[in-house]
Design a protein around this motif. Structure first.
Motif, short mmCIF file in Angstrom:
data_model
loop_
_atom_site.label_atom_id
_atom_site.label_comp_id
_atom_site.label_asym_id
_atom_site.label_seq_id
_atom_site.Cartn_x
_atom_site.Cartn_y
_atom_site.Cartn_z
N ARG A 1 -7.01 6.22 6.77
CA ARG A 1 -6.00 5.15 6.75
C ARG A 1 -6.34 4.11 5.69
NH1 ARG A 1 -6.48 2.66 12.40
NH2 ARG A 1 -6.68 4.48 13.74
N PHE A 2 -5.34 3.72 4.93
CA PHE A 2 -5.45 2.62 3.97
C PHE A 2 -4.32 1.64 4.24
CE2 PHE A 2 -7.63 6.11 1.93
CZ PHE A 2 -8.68 5.52 1.25
N SER A 3 -4.54 0.39 3.88
CA SER A 3 -3.50 -0.62 4.00
C SER A 3 -2.72 -0.67 2.69
CB SER A 3 -4.13 -1.99 4.28
OG SER A 3 -3.13 -2.96 4.43
N THR A 4 -1.39 -0.80 2.79
CA THR A 4 -0.56 -0.80 1.59
C THR A 4 0.65 -1.71 1.77
OG1 THR A 4 0.65 0.59 0.03
CG2 THR A 4 0.81 1.21 2.33
N PRO A 5 1.09 -2.40 0.72
CA PRO A 5 2.36 -3.11 0.78
C PRO A 5 3.51 -2.10 0.66
CG PRO A 5 1.21 -3.65 -1.27
CD PRO A 5 0.37 -2.66 -0.54
N MET A 6 4.52 -2.26 1.49
CA MET A 6 5.69 -1.39 1.47
C MET A 6 6.92 -2.23 1.16
SD MET A 6 5.15 0.64 5.07
CE MET A 6 5.79 -0.80 5.91
N THR A 7 7.89 -1.64 0.47
CA THR A 7 9.15 -2.31 0.19
C THR A 7 10.27 -1.51 0.84
OG1 THR A 7 8.31 -3.11 -1.92
CG2 THR A 7 10.69 -3.19 -1.61
N PHE A 8 11.07 -2.18 1.66
CA PHE A 8 12.20 -1.53 2.31
C PHE A 8 13.41 -1.54 1.37
CE2 PHE A 8 9.51 -3.16 5.73
CZ PHE A 8 9.36 -2.01 6.50
N HIS A 9 14.42 -0.75 1.72
CA HIS A 9 15.63 -0.69 0.88
C HIS A 9 16.33 -2.03 0.82
CE1 HIS A 9 16.19 3.97 0.79
NE2 HIS A 9 15.00 3.59 0.42
N THR A 10 16.10 -2.88 1.80
CA THR A 10 16.69 -4.23 1.79
C THR A 10 16.01 -5.16 0.80
OG1 THR A 10 15.17 -4.93 3.53
CG2 THR A 10 17.31 -4.03 4.23
N GLY A 11 14.84 -4.73 0.27
CA GLY A 11 14.04 -5.59 -0.60
C GLY A 11 12.93 -6.33 0.13
N GLU A 12 12.99 -6.32 1.46
CA GLU A 12 11.92 -6.97 2.24
C GLU A 12 10.63 -6.18 2.10
OE1 GLU A 12 13.01 -8.51 6.27
OE2 GLU A 12 14.85 -7.39 5.85
N GLN A 13 9.51 -6.90 2.25
CA GLN A 13 8.20 -6.25 2.14
C GLN A 13 7.39 -6.49 3.41
OE1 GLN A 13 6.43 -7.59 -1.62
NE2 GLN A 13 6.99 -5.60 -2.45
N GLU A 14 6.56 -5.52 3.73
CA GLU A 14 5.62 -5.62 4.85
C GLU A 14 4.36 -4.86 4.45
OE1 GLU A 14 5.66 -7.05 7.82
OE2 GLU A 14 7.77 -7.52 8.20
N ASN A 15 3.24 -5.23 5.03
CA ASN A 15 2.04 -4.41 4.87
C ASN A 15 2.05 -3.33 5.94
OD1 ASN A 15 0.74 -5.45 2.60
ND2 ASN A 15 -0.13 -7.13 3.77
N GLY A 16 1.59 -2.16 5.57
CA GLY A 16 1.53 -1.06 6.53
C GLY A 16 0.28 -0.23 6.30
N LEU A 17 0.10 0.74 7.16
CA LEU A 17 -1.01 1.68 7.01
C LEU A 17 -0.45 3.01 6.52
CD1 LEU A 17 -3.11 0.96 10.23
CD2 LEU A 17 -3.55 0.20 7.90
N VAL A 18 -1.23 3.71 5.72
CA VAL A 18 -0.84 5.00 5.17
C VAL A 18 -2.06 5.91 5.20
CG1 VAL A 18 -1.31 4.23 2.79
CG2 VAL A 18 0.22 6.18 3.18
N TYR A 19 -1.84 7.18 5.52
CA TYR A 19 -2.92 8.16 5.51
C TYR A 19 -2.98 8.83 4.14
CZ TYR A 19 -3.31 8.04 10.65
OH TYR A 19 -3.52 7.66 11.95
N ILE A 20 -4.16 8.77 3.51
CA ILE A 20 -4.36 9.37 2.19
C ILE A 20 -5.61 10.25 2.25
CG2 ILE A 20 -4.79 8.96 -0.27
CD1 ILE A 20 -3.38 6.26 0.03
N ALA A 21 -5.49 11.46 1.71
CA ALA A 21 -6.64 12.34 1.56
C ALA A 21 -7.13 12.22 0.12
CB ALA A 21 -6.26 13.78 1.89
#
Length: 195
Positions: free
Chosen positions: A104-124
């Motif tokens: 798991r890594f933390s990443t900023p995400m951008t929604f189609h609305t333009g809003e942003q949130e931090n989220g977790l993502v699984y990366i190998a």
């Protein structure tokens, strides 16, 4: 077999009362086998999807691993996917599902609305024991055509991912070129309910 479950728990201890956003870019786009509070298309910047990770536990076997996607750093690139707002207890299931080399890594995400949130993502990442690395898209297609595991055929994984990306309106040349090469081998399209 590599198992990252405990490492993921150490990396991101989560408060049981605080929901978390999760970003999915592979099978998590189309196979949400977990409860969620919200679901929305999103993208992350600086990463590209690649079929460079081995699957010893879902789309292949320890002796004959399949190929599934991971993220590779790619400055200036947008990677489209699906974001889920989930309660922390759901990671019990997700950490097991993604245990074959994914962290798991933390990443900023951008929604189609333009809003942003931090989220977790699984990366190998390239240093995990199941990483297969770069290969030609033709080679990857042949590898996928010959692979099958407890979660079903590797071909279904690829074809369902390609279809899910189209439904998102996302163009991914890597995935679509491998899909085209796979279909030239005579692989049928998956059924909607295949695993």
């Amino acid at each position: 077999m590599l198992n990252t479950t405990e490492e993921n728990r150490r990396r991101h201890p989560l408060h049981p009362d605080h929901p978390v956003w999760l970003f999915g870019y592979g099978s998590l786009i189309y196979k949400a086998d977990f409860p969620y509070l919200e679901r929305a298309p999103a993208s992350i910047s600086g990463w590209t999807r690649r079929f460079w990770q081995g699957s010893h536990d879902h789309r292949g076997t320890p002796k004959n691993p399949g190929r599934v996607v991971t993220l590779i750093e790619s400055p200036g690139t947008l990677c489209a996917g699906m974001a889920y707002r989930i309660t922390p207890d759901v990671f019990e299931h997700l950490d097991h599902r993604e245990k074959n080399g994914y962290l798991r890594f933390s990443t900023p995400m951008t929604f189609h609305t333009g809003e942003q949130e931090n989220g977790l993502v699984y990366i190998a990442t390239a240093d995990n024991g199941a990483f297969l690395g770069e290969a030609s898209e033709q080679h990857i297609a042949h590898h996928i055509a010959a692979s099958h595991g407890p979660s079903g055929s590797n071909a279904d994984y690829l074809l369902q991912l390609a279809e899910a990306l189209r439904e998102l309106g996302a163009h991914d040349a890597h995935v679509f070129h491998i899909e085209a090469a796979l279909l030239r081998t005579g692989q049928p399209h998956p059924t909607k309910n295949s695993p």
